[in-house]
Design an enzyme around this catalytic site. Structure first.
Site, PDB file in Angstrom:
ATOM      1  N   HIS A 339       0.754  -1.026  -0.172  1.00  0.00           N
ATOM      2  CA  HIS A 339      -0.101  -0.126   0.210  1.00  0.00           C
ATOM      3  C   HIS A 339       0.768   1.252  -0.106  1.00  0.00           C
ATOM      4  O   HIS A 339       1.934   1.241   0.694  1.00  0.00           O
ATOM      5  CB  HIS A 339      -0.987   0.039   1.158  1.00  0.00           C
ATOM      6  CG  HIS A 339      -2.095   1.114   1.075  1.00  0.00           C
ATOM      7  ND1 HIS A 339      -1.943   2.219   1.374  1.00  0.00           N
ATOM      8  CD2 HIS A 339      -3.393   0.697   0.598  1.00  0.00           C
ATOM      9  CE1 HIS A 339      -3.090   2.749   0.845  1.00  0.00           C
ATOM     10  NE2 HIS A 339      -3.873   1.757   0.803  1.00  0.00           N
ATOM     11  N   ASP A 396      -7.919  -5.379   0.136  1.00  0.00           N
ATOM     12  CA  ASP A 396      -8.549  -5.951  -0.938  1.00  0.00           C
ATOM     13  C   ASP A 396      -8.157  -7.560  -0.930  1.00  0.00           C
ATOM     14  O   ASP A 396      -8.475  -8.255  -1.677  1.00  0.00           O
ATOM     15  CB  ASP A 396      -8.161  -5.383  -2.406  1.00  0.00           C
ATOM     16  CG  ASP A 396      -8.906  -4.254  -2.485  1.00  0.00           C
ATOM     17  OD1 ASP A 396     -10.138  -4.286  -2.124  1.00  0.00           O
ATOM     18  OD2 ASP A 396      -8.405  -3.240  -3.086  1.00  0.00           O
TER      19      ASP A 396
HETATM   20  N1  CMC Z   1       4.142  -7.550  -5.007  1.00  0.00           N
HETATM   21  C1  CMC Z   1       5.356  -7.429  -4.997  1.00  0.00           C
HETATM   22  N2  CMC Z   1       6.242  -6.555  -4.912  1.00  0.00           N
HETATM   23  C2  CMC Z   1       5.689  -5.363  -4.654  1.00  0.00           C
HETATM   24  C3  CMC Z   1       4.098  -5.230  -4.448  1.00  0.00           C
HETATM   25  C4  CMC Z   1       3.531  -6.212  -4.746  1.00  0.00           C
HETATM   26  N3  CMC Z   1       2.018  -6.215  -4.352  1.00  0.00           N
HETATM   27  N4  CMC Z   1       3.879  -3.917  -4.150  1.00  0.00           N
HETATM   28  C5  CMC Z   1       5.148  -3.126  -3.807  1.00  0.00           C
HETATM   29  N5  CMC Z   1       6.133  -4.107  -4.429  1.00  0.00           N
HETATM   30  C6  CMC Z   1       7.563  -3.956  -4.332  1.00  0.00           C
HETATM   31  C7  CMC Z   1       8.000  -2.948  -5.649  1.00  0.00           C
HETATM   32  O1  CMC Z   1       8.397  -3.768  -6.805  1.00  0.00           O
HETATM   33  C8  CMC Z   1       9.010  -2.053  -5.112  1.00  0.00           C
HETATM   34  O2  CMC Z   1      10.271  -3.129  -5.127  1.00  0.00           O
HETATM   35  P1  CMC Z   1      11.514  -2.509  -5.184  1.00  0.00           P
HETATM   36  O3  CMC Z   1      11.740  -1.213  -4.017  1.00  0.00           O
HETATM   37  O4  CMC Z   1      12.671  -3.263  -4.972  1.00  0.00           O
HETATM   38  O5  CMC Z   1      11.643  -1.561  -6.438  1.00  0.00           O
HETATM   39  C9  CMC Z   1       8.611  -1.747  -3.871  1.00  0.00           C
HETATM   40  O6  CMC Z   1       7.793  -2.759  -3.292  1.00  0.00           O
HETATM   41  C10 CMC Z   1       7.807  -0.586  -3.338  1.00  0.00           C
HETATM   42  O7  CMC Z   1       6.640  -0.687  -4.459  1.00  0.00           O
HETATM   43  P2  CMC Z   1       5.937   0.778  -5.202  1.00  0.00           P
HETATM   44  O8  CMC Z   1       5.219   0.200  -6.543  1.00  0.00           O
HETATM   45  O9  CMC Z   1       7.280   1.643  -5.231  1.00  0.00           O
HETATM   46  O10 CMC Z   1       5.157   1.113  -3.999  1.00  0.00           O
HETATM   47  P3  CMC Z   1       3.815   2.130  -4.333  1.00  0.00           P
HETATM   48  O11 CMC Z   1       3.506   2.632  -2.992  1.00  0.00           O
HETATM   49  O12 CMC Z   1       3.871   2.808  -5.514  1.00  0.00           O
HETATM   50  O13 CMC Z   1       2.735   1.361  -4.678  1.00  0.00           O
HETATM   51  C11 CMC Z   1       0.790  -0.121  -4.697  1.00  0.00           C
HETATM   52  C12 CMC Z   1       1.417   0.777  -3.794  1.00  0.00           C
HETATM   53  C13 CMC Z   1      -0.408  -0.910  -3.861  1.00  0.00           C
HETATM   54  C14 CMC Z   1       0.333   0.351  -5.985  1.00  0.00           C
HETATM   55  C15 CMC Z   1       1.592  -1.605  -4.757  1.00  0.00           C
HETATM   56  O14 CMC Z   1       1.860  -2.078  -3.473  1.00  0.00           O
HETATM   57  C16 CMC Z   1       0.907  -2.615  -5.532  1.00  0.00           C
HETATM   58  O15 CMC Z   1       0.776  -2.413  -6.952  1.00  0.00           O
HETATM   59  N6  CMC Z   1       0.211  -3.756  -4.984  1.00  0.00           N
HETATM   60  C17 CMC Z   1      -0.775  -4.630  -5.509  1.00  0.00           C
HETATM   61  C18 CMC Z   1      -1.871  -3.997  -5.796  1.00  0.00           C
HETATM   62  C19 CMC Z   1      -2.658  -3.810  -4.713  1.00  0.00           C
HETATM   63  O16 CMC Z   1      -3.106  -4.746  -4.031  1.00  0.00           O
HETATM   64  N7  CMC Z   1      -3.587  -2.484  -4.852  1.00  0.00           N
HETATM   65  C20 CMC Z   1      -4.634  -2.427  -3.954  1.00  0.00           C
HETATM   66  C21 CMC Z   1      -4.221  -1.286  -2.891  1.00  0.00           C
HETATM   67  S1  CMC Z   1      -5.183  -1.100  -1.621  1.00  0.00           S
HETATM   68  C22 CMC Z   1      -6.790  -0.748  -2.236  1.00  0.00           C
HETATM   69  C23 CMC Z   1      -6.796   0.703  -2.508  1.00  0.00           C
HETATM   70  O17 CMC Z   1      -6.598   1.428  -1.450  1.00  0.00           O
HETATM   71  O18 CMC Z   1      -7.131   0.895  -3.652  1.00  0.00           O
END
Ligand code: CMC
Length: 461
Positions: A339, A396
């Protein structure tokens, strides 16, 4: 005429030099007092004062609005990871502590004691209602649940296999056509009614989308039922026999609606606000919010979680899925994990996790996907990749399993999220309309394209 002959004056240095990061400037700053930070560009000999803004909770914010004028720099923050876009009193998240408050009330207490309708009242009005206020609110919402009959023909235009989020987005947007000419955004009562209409009609539209997709005749909303029961009726009642509502299912859905009702400046709410900042019709603003919610990184994750669990298939294949999620080249992420704000267990996930077991047991559902989900959660929580990045299950991760147990089809999961989040969207839209500091949302950019050049005639390229 060649370009050089009418070349513009060179831009001021600060506007063309995009390479110098603000970070290097900050190294040259001193905190002058507790109220502002003085930022000095020693090279250009310019100084600005950044007022320190403090809310009732949370990190203080630097007001950077004068930086471009005083120093000639814009600031860069892709994805708004460090930037507050507004002042808001609707909800508060402490991502490190795993805290979520709606109007100051902890989500755990609301989940335990409240109902979705009461939570919607709270988000919209700022305070918990008295019995009389709640009854009046409920009555008004109930009496605005019907749709104009013309919507039926509008709905018929969608193919049966259209994704319900596409239909919901289109149908909500079309509400603007029905309530546009007479909408005066300067009239608080008209704004309130627009918010109520949205809250009231979104379940009617959502159920109509579902019934259209399976070829069932439409159902009108029943005024003798509460918000959630009415929705379940519109979803599942067939003309041939009365629907026996399962109170466990209704309670679970009410809880899910409470948990999804708001989450401060998330992507869809920020979209509603951005569109709202232009003075657009509120139905169009909320339709834009639905579009933003649809993406798998946001509300579309609940649908993606279930698809992922089904793809993994068996508990013994969880280890392979974990390895794939850690491999950046696989293009696979653990849906329902991570998140932007929570770097601790999502408090909503903790509530849903408990609820999932209860609901599945009470409904007598033995879902093998629950076993896969539990194994996945356990494996990820022990794995250094997820632990070091603070990737915990989010809201989720479990909600799809409950929706599935309630016979809600996978394509409808994000629609369910949208019904609940409408309460938050309209609360934010209402708040924005009376915000004296609100401006049209208009971010800047760091331009990385071609520098100015002359047009080359087609036959000379
Ligand atoms: N699985 C594997 N690796 C992950 C995941 C995941 N679900 N989420 C983040 N990472 C890794 C990412 O690759 C990165 O690694 P590194 O530092 O080595 O490059 C690190 O963790 C940070 O990730 P980020 O993408 O920079 O983090 P963010 O804050 O931009 O993204 C997120 C947050 C929710 C978009 C992301 O965690 C994600 O894609 N999760 C899966 C989709 C999901 O479940 N979304 C629902 C969010 S909750 C409902 C809502 O509020 O809408």
């Amino acid at each position: 005429m060649p370009f050089q002959q009418y070349a513009l004056e060179p831009l001021p240095r600060a506007q063309v030099e995009t390479g110098r990061a603000l970070k290097s400037l900050i190294e040259e700053t001193v905190v002058s007092d507790n109220k502002s930070l003085t930022l000095t560009d020693t090279v250009a000999g310019k100084t600005t004062q950044l007022p320190i803004l403090r809310g009732s909770l949370g990190s203080p914010c630097l007001d950077i609005s004068k930086v471009p004028k005083d120093l000639g720099y814009f600031t860069y923050d892709s994805g708004f990871t460090a930037t507050a876009s507004c002042k808001s009193a609707v909800a508060y998240i402490d991502g490190d502590a795993g805290v979520l408050l709606y109007r100051g009330y902890p989500i755990e207490q609301l989940a335990k004691h409240s109902t979705f309708t009461e939570v919607a009242y709270l988000l919209i009005n700022g305070e918990l209602p008295t019995t009389t206020q709640l009854d009046a609110f409920d009555h008004t919402v109930t009496h605005h649940t019907m749709m104009h009959e013309a919507f039926k023909s509008f709905m018929q235009g969608f193919r049966h296999d259209a994704h319900p989020m596409a239909m919901l987005c289109g149908m909500l947007g079309s509400l603007a056509a029905f309530y546009h000419d007479d909408l005066n955004l300067h009239d608080p009562e008209q704004r309130r009614m627009a918010a109520i209409r949205l809250l009231a009609k979104v379940p009617t539209i959502a159920a109509a989308c579902y019934r259209h997709s399976i070829g069932w005749p439409g159902r009108y909303p029943r005024n003798n039922l509460n918000y959630v029961d009415r929705f379940l009726h519109m979803m599942f009642e067939v003309p041939s026999e009365p629907l026996q509502l399962n109170p466990v299912a209704a309670k679970a859905l009410d809880l899910l609606f409470i948990l999804h009702a708001d989450h401060e400046q998330n992507a869809s709410t920020s979209t509603v606000r951005l569109v709202g900042s232009t003075g657009a019709n509120p139905y169009a603003c909320v339709a834009a919010g639905v579009a933003a919610l649809w993406g798998p990184a946001h509300g579309g994750a609940n649908e993606a979680v279930l698809k992922m669990l089904e793809e993994i298939g068996r508990p013994e294949d969880v280890a392979t899925a974990i390895d794939r999620a850690k491999d950046k080249n696989s293009g696979f992420r653990l849906m329902g994990f991570g998140h932007r704000v929570y770097k601790n267990y999502d408090p909503r996930a903790a509530i849903i996790r408990e609820m999932t077991h209860k609901v599945l047991a009470e409904l007598g559902v033995n879902d093998p996907m629950l076993e896969v989900a539990l194994r996945l959660e356990q494996a990820a929580l022990k794995d250094d990749y997820f632990v070091s990045r603070k990737l915990y299950p989010n809201v989720d991760f479990y909600s799809g399993l409950i929706y599935k147990a309630l016979n809600i089809p996978t394509e409808m999961f994000t629609v369910m999220f949208a019904i609940a989040r409408t309460a938050g969207w309209v609360a934010h839209w209402l708040e924005q309309q009376v915000d004296p500091e609100a401006k049209i949302g208009r971010p800047r950019q760091i331009y990385t394209g071609a520098v100015a050049r002359d047009y080359v005639a087609l036959d000379q390229r």
